[in-house]
Design an enzyme around this catalytic site. Structure first.
Site, PDB file in Angstrom:
ATOM      1  N   TYR A  76       0.819  -1.209   0.000  1.00 38.37           N
ATOM      2  CA  TYR A  76       0.000   0.000   0.000  1.00 38.37           C
ATOM      3  C   TYR A  76       0.853   1.261   0.000  1.00 38.37           C
ATOM      4  O   TYR A  76       0.444   2.301   0.461  1.00 38.37           O
ATOM      5  CB  TYR A  76      -0.913  -0.002   1.236  1.00 38.37           C
ATOM      6  N   LYS A 123       4.649 -14.947   2.557  1.00 41.34           N
ATOM      7  CA  LYS A 123       4.819 -15.749   1.344  1.00 41.34           C
ATOM      8  C   LYS A 123       6.291 -15.707   0.968  1.00 41.34           C
ATOM      9  O   LYS A 123       6.651 -15.368  -0.158  1.00 41.34           O
ATOM     10  CB  LYS A 123       3.944 -15.192   0.223  1.00 41.34           C
ATOM     11  N   ASP A 156      -1.274 -18.902   1.955  1.00 37.44           N
ATOM     12  CA  ASP A 156      -2.276 -19.782   1.357  1.00 37.44           C
ATOM     13  C   ASP A 156      -2.662 -20.928   2.291  1.00 37.44           C
ATOM     14  O   ASP A 156      -3.820 -21.329   2.336  1.00 37.44           O
ATOM     15  CB  ASP A 156      -1.857 -20.290  -0.024  1.00 37.44           C
ATOM     16  N   ASP A 180      -4.890  -7.046   5.303  1.00 38.83           N
ATOM     17  CA  ASP A 180      -6.160  -6.508   4.818  1.00 38.83           C
ATOM     18  C   ASP A 180      -7.090  -7.645   4.416  1.00 38.83           C
ATOM     19  O   ASP A 180      -8.251  -7.717   4.834  1.00 38.83           O
ATOM     20  CB  ASP A 180      -5.856  -5.603   3.609  1.00 38.83           C
TER      21      ASP A 180
END
Lengths: 286, 376
Positions: A76, A123, A156, A180
Site C-alpha cells: 500500500y 509468502k 495460502d 487486509d
C-alpha cells in the site's frame, strides 16, 4: 482535503480516538482521509480481534483470533508507474524498521492480552527477499518473548485452514496486504464488518479505534444502523486505556442484547432499531 | 477495430474452446506409438515432493488395473533435493514432446534467498518456460463429504505468470526491500479471454473479476480495464467486479453467488486455497495449468503435505480427479467419467472414509475402494 488542524491537535493531546466510518469518494483524486489519518499519527499496527458472537450464528462458531496487520507500507505504498505502454509496475516496500515494529507489537499484545501464540503469515517462498525480511524480523522478535509460542505459516495455508478450522489460530501478524485480506476473511467468519471492532495503534501511545464498515448513506438518519462494530471498538479502546473492567462489562451486555431477537438490529435478523438495541445494552450493563 | 486486434492473438482458445478432442487426437497420432491395436498416449509424470510419490502410486495402480491406454514418462523433479532432480531442460523437453503432464507438488524452499539461492522458484521457471499462463481450480462440493457449505460449484481462473510472482526484488539500502508486482495489458487480456472462453465452453453465466484497484490504481486498474474490454466480446456472459477483501468475506458467507472468477496471481493463490478449504480441503480439489499448447494437471491447492509422508494418510482424491480431467483432455471420456464417478460414489456411500472425512481409512484403502467402484 486535509485533516483540520484542530483534529490533529486533539488527537495529539488526548492520544486516544474513536472514529466512525469515513467515505472516500471514488475518482476524486485526493488521497483518502483514512490513509491521511494513518500517516499523520503514524498508526503502524491495525488490530482486529475476531471472536464468534454468541447469539449470532454463522457456520463458524469457534473463532477466537486476532489479526495484526502492518499498516504503513507493504503493497500500500502507493508507488506505481507505467513503465512502457501496457506495462505497470507496483512496488511493495518492506523495511526492517516497520517489520520489527509490528512484530514486537504483536508479541507485546499477546502477552498483555493473555494470548498463547503468535503466527507470522507470509509468502517468503515466493517473495523471498521482502517477505523473507519480514519473517526474519518476526523470528528475532520471537526470541525476545520466549513465553509466547511462535509459528510461521504461508498465507495460502492459513487461508486453506482458516475456512476449515479457524480455532487453530490465535494471534496472526503479517504485512499490509495479507493483513487486509485476512482480517476481512476473518470478519466474514464471524458475521461481517457490521460486528467487527478494529484498533489502529500508533507510536507514543496514540491509538484510534474505529468501525470498519461503510458509511451506509442509504439508511442514515433512520435509526436502523447497527452500532455493534463501533461499540465493540469502544470496548477495545477501554481495554487499551486500562479500563478493561468497563470494557468487558459493556461487551458482555452487547452480546446479551444480540442473543435476543427482540433486541438485535435488522441487519442481524432482529427487530430492534438502533436506539432500542442501545437501550437493551444499557439495561444489560446494570 | 479493437476486436480485430485482440482476436487473432489468442490461439490458446484452441486448447479449450475450439476442440479439446482435436488437440488430443493430434497429440495421440503424432507422438504415441501403437501398442497392440490401440494408440497409447504418453504423459509426463512428475511425482513431486512430500506425499507426491505415494499419490502417483494410486493413479498408476488404478490406470493399470482398468487398462487406461496411457504410458508414463516419469521424471523426478525437486527444488529442495536438487542434486537428485532431473534438469529443468529435461523436464521441459519431455512436456513439450508429450504436451500433457500429471504432476504432484514441487516445494519451493523459503527464506531470504531460498534453497537455490535464486529469487525465482523452480515452479515459476517451468511455468514461464512453457507459458502456462492460466491456472484453473474447479471447486465442486462432493456429496457425502461434510463441509459447512454444500452444493458449491465454481471455477477460479488465475493468471499465474506475472503479478506479485515476478521474482524481481532488491534491497535498495540495507533493511529496505522493494518487490515489484508487474501487470501487463497483454497478459491481463489473455487471462480475461481465457476466463470468458472457459465460461462459454462450460455453460457458465458470470465472470467475477477480483482486484484491488482502489489501492493499486494503475496495476489492478489495468487488470480490471482488460477484463471490462474483453467482456464486451461476450455479451452473453455477465461481468462482475469485486475487491479481493470483500471477495474473501463473500466466499465464507455466501459462496453460492460465484460462478467463474478471474484474477491476478496472488489473489488467485488466496482464493484457490479458500475455495479448496470450502469444499473439503487440499486433498480433494484438482488443478489445471494451461498454455496454448500444453496442459499440466496437479492437485489444486498445491500443498506437498510433508507431515504425511510415509504414513499412508494422504487423500488421493485431488490427484485422481486431476487425472480424470486429464483423461477427458486426452479424449478418453469413458475412462474419465468412470474414474470421477467412482470417486464420487465412494464419498457418497461413506463406507470407506479417510481422516478428513472422520474415518480411519488409509490412502491405499481409499484407492482400492475407488478401484472397486469403477464401472467401465
Amino acid at each position: 482535503m486535509v485533516i483540520p488542524q484542530k483534529a490533529i491537535d486533539s488527537v495529539n493531546k488526548n492520544k486516544i480516538g474513536l472514529k466512525g466510518p469515513l467515505a472516500t469518494p471514488i475518482g476524486k483524486g485526493h488521497q483518502s482521509l483514512n490513509l491521511a489519518l494513518r500517516k499523520t499519527f503514524n498508526l503502524y499496527a491495525n488490530v482486529r480481534p475476531c471472536r464468534s458472537i454468541e447469539g449470532y450464528k454463522t457456520p463458524y462458531d469457534d473463532v477466537d483470533l486476532v489479526t495484526i496487520r502492518e499498516n504503513t507500507e507493504g503493497e500500500y505504498s502507493g508507488i506505481e508507474h507505467v513503465i512502457v505502454d501496457g506495462v505497470v509496475q507496483s512496488i511493495k516496500l518492506i523495511t526492517e524498521v516497520a517489520s520489527r515494529r509490528v512484530a514486537e507489537f504483536a508479541f507485546r499484545y499477546a502477552v498483555a492480552n493473555g494470548r498463547k501464540s503468535v503466527t507470522a503469515v507470509h509468502k517468503a517462498n515466493i517473495m523471498r527477499m521482502s517477505d523473507g525480511l519480514f519473517l526474519q524480523c518476526c523470528r528475532e522478535a520471537a526470541e525476545k518473548f520466549p513465553e509466547v509460542q511462535f509459528d510461521e505459516m504461508y498465507l495460502d495455508t492459513v487461508c486453506l485452514h482458516m475456512v476449515q478450522d479457524p480455532k487453530k489460530y490465535d494471534v496472526l501478524v503479517m504485512p499490509n496486504l495479507y493483513g487486509d485480506i485476512l482480517s476481512d476473511l476473518c470478519a466474514g467468519l464471524i458475521g461481517g464488518l457490521g460486528v467487527t471492532p478494529s484498533g489502529n495503534i500508533g507510536e507514543n501511545g496514540a491509538a484510534i479505534f474505529e468501525s470498519v464498515h461503510g458509511t451506509a448513506p442509504d439508511i442514515a438518519g433512520q435509526d436502523k444502523a447497527n452500532p455493534t462494530a463501533l461499540l465493540l471498538s469502544a470496548c477495545m479502546m477501554l481495554k487499551h486505556m486500562g479500563l478493561g473492567t468497563y470494557g468487558s462489562k459493556i461487551e458482555k451486555a452487547a452480546f446479551e442484547a444480540i442473543k435476543n431477537k427482540e433486541t438485535r438490529t435488522a441487519d442481524l435478523g432482529g427487530k430492534a432499531t438502533c436506539s432500542q438495541f442501545t437501550d437493551a445494552v444499557c439495561r444489560y450493563v446494570d | 477495430m479493437r476486436i480485430k486486434q485482440i482476436y487473432p492473438t489468442y490461439r490458446q482458445t484452441r486448447c479449450l474452446h475450439y476442440s479439446q478432442s482435436s488437440l488430443a487426437l493430434s497429440s495421440a497420432k503424432e507422438h504415441s506409438p501403437l501398442v497392440g491395436t490401440k494408440p497409447v498416449n504418453t504423459v509426463t509424470l512428475i511425482p513431486g515432493d512430500g506425499v507426491g510419490a505415494e499419490l502417483m502410486g494410486s493413479v498408476q495402480m488404478i490406470f493399470k488395473q482398468i487398462g487406461v491406454p496411457v504410458q508414463w514418462e516419469e521424471l523426478f523433479v525437486s527444488e529442495t533435493s536438487s542434486s537428485r532432480s532431473a534438469s529443468l531442460d529435461d523436464v521441459l523437453k519431455s512436456i513439450r514432446k508429450n504436451q500433457v503432464c500429471l504432476k504432484g507438488v514441487i516445494s519451493s524452499g523459503h527464506g531470504v534467498s531460498g534453497v537455490s539461492g535464486e529469487l525465482e522458484t523452480l515452479n515459476m521457471k517451468m511455468r514461464r518456460a512453457l507459458d502456462l499462463f492460466a491456472y484453473v481450480v474447479h471447486a465442486k462440493s462432493i456429496p457425502g463429504l461434510l463441509t459447512r457449505h454444500n452444493d458449491l460449484d465454481f471455477v477460479v481462473v488465475r493468471e499465474q505468470l506475472e503479478g506479485e510472482y515476478s521474482a524481481l526484488e532488491h534491497e535498495s539500502v540495507p533493511g529496505v526491500v522493494e518487490s515489484l508486482k508487474i501487470i501487463t495489458r497483454g497478459r491481463s487480456e489473455r487471462i480475461a479471454k481465457f476466463a470468458f472462453d472457459y465460461a462459454i465452453k462450460h455453460g457458465r453465466k458470470k465472470v467475477t473479476a477480483v482486484h484491488k484497484a482502489n489501492i493499486m490504481k494503475l496495476g489492478d486498474g489495468q487488470f480490471l480495464q482488460s477484463c471490462e474490454e474483453i467482456s464486451e466480446l461476450y455479451p452473453s456472459i455477465a461481468l462482475e467486479t469485486m475487491i479481493i477483501d470483500n471477495c474473501c468475506m463473500q466466499l465464507v458467507s455466501n459462496p453460492w453467488q460465484f460462478d467463474v472468477m478471474v484474477m491476478p496471481n496472488l489473489y488467485g493463490n488466496i482464493v484457490d486455497n479458500i475455495a479448496a478449504g470450502l469444499v473439503g480441503g487440499a486433498g480433494v480439489v484438482p488443478g489445471e495449468n494451461y498454455s496454448e499448447d500444453y496442459v499440466i494437471y496437479e492437485p489444486g491447492a498445491r500443498h506437498s503435505f510433508h507431515e504425511g509422508v510415509g504414513r499412508n494418510i494422504a487423500n488421493p482424491t485431488a490427484i485422481l480427479l486431476a487425472a480424470s480431467k486429464m483423461l477427458a483432455h486426452l479424449n478418453l471420456h469413458h475412462f474419465s467419467s468412470a474414474l470421477s464417478s467412482a470417486v464420487y460414489e465412494v464419498f457418497k456411500s461413506g463406507k470407506v472414509r479417510m481422516r478428513d472425512m472422520g474415518g480411519q481409512a488409509t490412502s491405499i484403502d481409499f484407492t482400492k475402494a475407488i478401484l472397486q467402484a469403477i464401472r467401465l
